[in-house]
Scaffold this motif. Sequence first.
Motif: not given
Length: 206
Positions: A112, A129, A157-159
């Motif tokens: 991502q 991250k 993990q994003k959103k």
Amino acid sequence: LARGFVQPIEDLAIATQRVSEGELGFQVKLRGPLDNDFALLMQSFNSMSRDLLDHQVALDKTNKNLKESHKTLKNQIRFVELVLENITTGVMSLDMQGNIEILNHSAKKMLQLKNKVEVGQKYNKILEKESLKIFEEMVAQINNEKEHTISRHFLVQKKEVSVQVSATLLLLQNSEGNSAGMVCVYNNITEIHQLQRAQAWREVAR
């Protein structure tokens, strides 16, 4: 008599000029009885002229072969780039200074990352991250334990999107055994992870 001595010198001067203008291989011919006094000089010039022509032919052939090899290599590189851009496995290649040389579409999507990522940048300016943390841990482990291959799993993990990723870092070596760079291969194991969890819960339920 004077003309007999001057003529061979003039012939050599003209021949030298013609060779210097690109007429390689030009030969000087003996034209009179006194030319025998200059025979060795003329033979040396003719030999030099033939050698220049042979070298030029060999150079042209070498240049042609180099152009063909360059074209073939360029096509092969383009083919590899197309393969890397279309496979579902993420691939990131780096030099020993940590500069990214290859980062394909699948790797950007899986981790991502931003689409407008330019090669040549340091990995810590591109990775984010958890992916950055895991990558630095793998690099440190390779350096400390002298391993050539390290694998780790982590969550990106994003959103509302979560992706389970398997990362394998390989240390590349040249024919002399010296480190030549690194390649990190990423695989999306979200479905496998979900199946394993489902199977585990089925075992608990049973």
